[in-house]
Motif scaffolding. Structure first.
Motif, PDB file in Angstrom:
ATOM      1  N   VAL A  93       0.846  -1.196   0.000  1.00 19.84           N
ATOM      2  CA  VAL A  93       0.000   0.000   0.000  1.00 19.84           C
ATOM      3  C   VAL A  93       0.881   1.247   0.000  1.00 19.84           C
ATOM      4  N   VAL A  94       0.721   2.073  -1.015  1.00 21.23           N
ATOM      5  CA  VAL A  94       1.495   3.308  -1.139  1.00 21.23           C
ATOM      6  C   VAL A  94       0.827   4.404  -0.308  1.00 21.23           C
ATOM      7  N   PRO A  95       1.540   4.991   0.658  1.00 18.32           N
ATOM      8  CA  PRO A  95       0.935   6.063   1.462  1.00 18.32           C
ATOM      9  C   PRO A  95       0.452   7.213   0.583  1.00 18.32           C
ATOM     10  N   GLY A  96      -0.779   7.637   0.834  1.00 18.14           N
ATOM     11  CA  GLY A  96      -1.327   8.756   0.091  1.00 18.14           C
ATOM     12  C   GLY A  96      -1.948   8.385  -1.240  1.00 18.14           C
ATOM     13  N   GLY A  97      -1.895   7.117  -1.615  1.00 13.20           N
ATOM     14  CA  GLY A  97      -2.453   6.689  -2.887  1.00 13.20           C
ATOM     15  C   GLY A  97      -3.940   6.400  -2.808  1.00 13.20           C
ATOM     16  N   ALA A  98      -4.499   5.970  -3.939  1.00 14.60           N
ATOM     17  CA  ALA A  98      -5.936   5.698  -4.009  1.00 14.60           C
ATOM     18  C   ALA A  98      -6.321   4.524  -3.123  1.00 14.60           C
ATOM     19  N   LEU A  99      -5.481   3.500  -3.073  1.00 14.83           N
ATOM     20  CA  LEU A  99      -5.774   2.340  -2.227  1.00 14.83           C
ATOM     21  C   LEU A  99      -5.711   2.723  -0.756  1.00 14.83           C
ATOM     22  N   ASP A 100      -4.707   3.499  -0.381  1.00 11.95           N
ATOM     23  CA  ASP A 100      -4.582   3.962   1.000  1.00 11.95           C
ATOM     24  C   ASP A 100      -5.828   4.750   1.403  1.00 11.95           C
ATOM     25  N   ALA A 101      -6.305   5.606   0.526  1.00  8.65           N
ATOM     26  CA  ALA A 101      -7.498   6.400   0.833  1.00  8.65           C
ATOM     27  C   ALA A 101      -8.727   5.514   1.019  1.00  8.65           C
ATOM     28  N   GLU A 102      -8.855   4.479   0.184  1.00  8.46           N
ATOM     29  CA  GLU A 102     -10.027   3.615   0.283  1.00  8.46           C
ATOM     30  C   GLU A 102     -10.003   2.775   1.558  1.00  8.46           C
ATOM     31  N   VAL A 103      -8.837   2.229   1.924  1.00  8.37           N
ATOM     32  CA  VAL A 103      -8.807   1.391   3.123  1.00  8.37           C
ATOM     33  C   VAL A 103      -8.992   2.233   4.385  1.00  8.37           C
ATOM     34  N   ARG A 104      -8.594   3.498   4.335  1.00 14.94           N
ATOM     35  CA  ARG A 104      -8.872   4.370   5.488  1.00 14.94           C
ATOM     36  C   ARG A 104     -10.371   4.572   5.652  1.00 14.94           C
ATOM     37  N   LYS A 105     -11.108   4.619   4.550  1.00 18.31           N
ATOM     38  CA  LYS A 105     -12.561   4.727   4.649  1.00 18.31           C
ATOM     39  C   LYS A 105     -13.171   3.461   5.251  1.00 18.31           C
ATOM     40  N   ARG A 106     -12.627   2.312   4.894  1.00 23.74           N
ATOM     41  CA  ARG A 106     -13.220   1.038   5.320  1.00 23.74           C
ATOM     42  C   ARG A 106     -12.863   0.678   6.752  1.00 23.74           C
ATOM     43  N   GLY A 107     -11.610   0.868   7.142  1.00 26.63           N
ATOM     44  CA  GLY A 107     -11.214   0.628   8.532  1.00 26.63           C
ATOM     45  C   GLY A 107     -10.892  -0.806   8.873  1.00 26.63           C
ATOM     46  N   GLN A 108     -11.720  -1.726   8.423  1.00 29.06           N
ATOM     47  CA  GLN A 108     -11.489  -3.137   8.723  1.00 29.06           C
ATOM     48  C   GLN A 108     -12.357  -4.011   7.823  1.00 29.06           C
ATOM     49  N   THR A 109     -12.007  -5.277   7.753  1.00 27.91           N
ATOM     50  CA  THR A 109     -12.814  -6.243   7.026  1.00 27.91           C
ATOM     51  C   THR A 109     -14.084  -6.534   7.809  1.00 27.91           C
ATOM     52  N   LEU A 110     -15.212  -6.531   7.113  1.00 24.80           N
ATOM     53  CA  LEU A 110     -16.491  -6.895   7.717  1.00 24.80           C
ATOM     54  C   LEU A 110     -16.856  -8.292   7.255  1.00 24.80           C
ATOM     55  N   TYR A 111     -17.201  -9.149   8.205  1.00 24.16           N
ATOM     56  CA  TYR A 111     -17.487 -10.547   7.904  1.00 24.16           C
ATOM     57  C   TYR A 111     -18.994 -10.786   7.983  1.00 24.16           C
ATOM     58  N   LEU A 112     -19.601 -11.026   6.827  1.00 22.81           N
ATOM     59  CA  LEU A 112     -21.009 -11.386   6.750  1.00 22.81           C
ATOM     60  C   LEU A 112     -21.121 -12.836   6.316  1.00 22.81           C
ATOM     61  N   PRO A 113     -22.185 -13.521   6.689  1.00 21.20           N
ATOM     62  CA  PRO A 113     -22.292 -14.944   6.369  1.00 21.20           C
ATOM     63  C   PRO A 113     -22.239 -15.247   4.873  1.00 21.20           C
ATOM     64  N   ASP A 114     -22.731 -14.316   4.032  1.00 18.27           N
ATOM     65  CA  ASP A 114     -22.758 -14.599   2.597  1.00 18.27           C
ATOM     66  C   ASP A 114     -21.622 -13.925   1.840  1.00 18.27           C
ATOM     67  N   GLY A 115     -20.578 -13.510   2.538  1.00 20.11           N
ATOM     68  CA  GLY A 115     -19.408 -12.934   1.887  1.00 20.11           C
ATOM     69  C   GLY A 115     -18.852 -11.747   2.644  1.00 20.11           C
ATOM     70  N   ASN A 116     -17.540 -11.591   2.611  1.00 20.89           N
ATOM     71  CA  ASN A 116     -16.876 -10.531   3.344  1.00 20.89           C
ATOM     72  C   ASN A 116     -16.907  -9.217   2.570  1.00 20.89           C
ATOM     73  N   VAL A 117     -16.759  -8.126   3.312  1.00 26.43           N
ATOM     74  CA  VAL A 117     -16.464  -6.819   2.738  1.00 26.43           C
ATOM     75  C   VAL A 117     -15.018  -6.533   3.136  1.00 26.43           C
ATOM     76  N   PRO A 118     -14.059  -6.846   2.268  1.00 26.36           N
ATOM     77  CA  PRO A 118     -12.653  -6.837   2.680  1.00 26.36           C
ATOM     78  C   PRO A 118     -12.078  -5.438   2.828  1.00 26.36           C
ATOM     79  N   LEU A 119     -11.106  -5.319   3.704  1.00 25.76           N
ATOM     80  CA  LEU A 119     -10.387  -4.059   3.867  1.00 25.76           C
ATOM     81  C   LEU A 119      -9.542  -3.773   2.634  1.00 25.76           C
ATOM     82  N   HIS A 120      -8.885  -4.796   2.113  1.00 22.58           N
ATOM     83  CA  HIS A 120      -8.045  -4.666   0.926  1.00 22.58           C
ATOM     84  C   HIS A 120      -8.611  -5.528  -0.203  1.00 22.58           C
TER      85      HIS A 120
END
Length: 469
Positions: A93-120
């Motif tokens: 993950v490049v600091p300040g990049g588009a991926l860094d910005a998106e994972v900061r919005k997400r914060g963590q992986t969310l685990y739902l029974p029918d599929g995860n919402v991954p951090l990365h």
């Protein structure tokens, strides 16, 4: 505690309503995905070759986002050496990049029974950054030389290349322990884990052995399961806790970083717990700490379950504390009874990558990068928001499946344990099927076994309710 399974019998049921309600993202922005794809082909840079270490992973069955790999060695004089490799997300993950910005919005992986919402993106979290078996991967490698008491005598952290030799799950490892056929890399884990558990109790660390409800798919719909508690869970967790406590010390010594903090429980909370223990007829000898009392309880007993629920009052107010230049006023986690930092799950939790980068800079004698210093004050709010969202989503999914499971059983009676009495009613736990809900009625003393009748199972509102028979 044995697993209990109840099927809904309705395969069409999914969790799209919960995803919509909480505004969960369905995909990553194209720019973030492009950065992740580019990162896969990027060389990891100069680092130690530790591919000869016989590391293994222990995770839930089927997991692909593997953050940690370990090997525990015995040394002369009853001492131990522990190698703990953590996925090096900072290499991708490049600091300040588009991926860094998106994972900061997400914060963590969310685990739902029918599929995860991954951090990365999964190309990283389940691919190039994951410590999958037989794959050479960049990692942050912690090595602990510990005495015969389990306490670290030296700690080393550095970037390395590693290769996990095998992927295990908790119940499978427990079976090999019971059979005396453990993999050589973790043969010493039980002895070391027990030592670390003893040190935790000596510190006053609190562990609540509450039933763990899980949702799993089957061929017909969804099922509710009580996850069995096995000893290897606690032993494996102790390695992670050791790493988090060591990381906290590195950052506190350098007066820069971010901690997971929890203020000490006030005397009123401890006294309230003592009154609960007295009411539940749980003996509490003078001089025994809450941690040792709770650790000595049989979790299958109803009074134990009720006291564990009451003991949650000791663990209120957890948060994240960033600091730079001055040690924070609250620098410990009361539940762990030590200073502590999250560094062992960077694929699944945002803050771990930043705390790890601080530790690496400090131990390598480098200045902490400016981008990292700038990010630290933002992390408590980002993580607090994602923790709150994750808790709400987890609870909503459990509530939904409980309602689905019970909707055809309104009017049926069940055995239950009273967990907490409040107002005109109580929270109760029904072991079979494993459901928690609100029960109306008088004379519902905590820790008692009672007979209850299901009066509501509303799938639309995700609500289950009982009454005392």
């Amino acid at each position: 505690m044995a697993s209990l399974v109840i099927r809904t019998g309705r395969a069409e049921l999914d969790f799209s309503g919960i995803r919509t309600e909480f505004g969960l993202p369905l995909e990553f922005p194209p720019a973030a995905l492009a950065e992740a794809e580019q990162a896969v082909s990027r060389a990891p840079g100069d680092r130690e070759d530790a591919t000869d270490l016989p590391l293994v992973t222990i995770d839930p069955p089927g997991a692909k986002d593997l953050d940690q790999a370990l090997a525990v060695e015995r040394r002369p004089g009853g001492r131990f050496r522990v190698h703990y490799a953590i996925a090096d997300v900072g290499a991708f993950v490049v600091p300040g990049g588009a991926l860094d910005a998106e994972v900061r919005k997400r914060g963590q992986t969310l685990y739902l029974p029918d599929g995860n919402v991954p951090l990365h993106p999964t190309v990283l979290s389940e691919g190039a950054a994951s410590l999958l078996p037989t794959q050479t991967r960049p990692a942050v490698l912690w090595t602990f030389d510990c005495g015969a008491d389990g306490e670290p005598e030296s700690v080393r952290v550095r970037r390395a290349m590693v290769r996990s030799t095998a992927q295990f799950d908790y119940e499978g490892v427990q079976a090999t322990i019971d059979a005396g056929t453990m993999h050589p890399s973790i043969e010493a884990l039980p002895d070391f884990g027990r030592l670390r558990r003893e040190r935790a109790l000596d510190r006053g660390a609190v562990e609540l052995q509450l039933p763990e409800q899980e949702i799993a798919p089957d061929g017909e719909g969804w099922k509710l399961v009580l996850r069995p508690r096995v000893e290897v869970d606690a032993w494996n967790a102790e390695i992670s806790l050791l790493t988090g406590m060591s990381a906290a010390k590195v950052m506190l010594d350098a007066r820069v970083g971010i901690l997971r903090t929890l203020p000490d429980a006030d005397e009123g909370a401890v006294e309230a717990l003592k009154r609960s223990a007295l009411a539940l007829h749980v003996p509490w000898a003078d001089g025994v700490s809450p941690a040792k009392l709770l650790a000595g309880l049989d979790p299958s007993r109803p009074e134990s379950l009720a006291l564990f629920v009451d003991a949650t009052r000791l663990l209120r107010g957890a948060g994240y504390t960033a600091f730079n230049g001055t040690v924070p006023e609250i620098a410990t986690h009361a539940g762990i009874a030590s200073s502590y930092a999250h560094v062992t799950a960077p694929l699944r939790r945002l803050v771990d990558r930043f705390a790890t980068e601080v530790c690496l800079a400090v131990t390598e004698g480098r200045e902490v990068p400016e981008w990292l210093l700038k990010a630290l004050p933002e992390l408590p709010s980002l993580m607090g928001g994602s923790d709150s969202l994750a808790s709400k989503v987890d609870r909503a999914c459990l509530d939904q499946v409980e309602a689905w499971v019970m909707e055809d059983r309104v009017g049926s009676e069940f055995d239950a344990v009273v967990l907490r009495s409040e107002g005109n009613g109580a929270d109760v736990f029904v072991p079979e099927p494993p459901v928690m809900g609100r029960c109306s009625g008088e004379d519902l003393p905590e820790g008692e076994r009672v007979r209850v009748r299901l009066v509501q199972a509303d799938a639309a509102r995700r609500k289950v309710a009982f009454e005392r028979v």
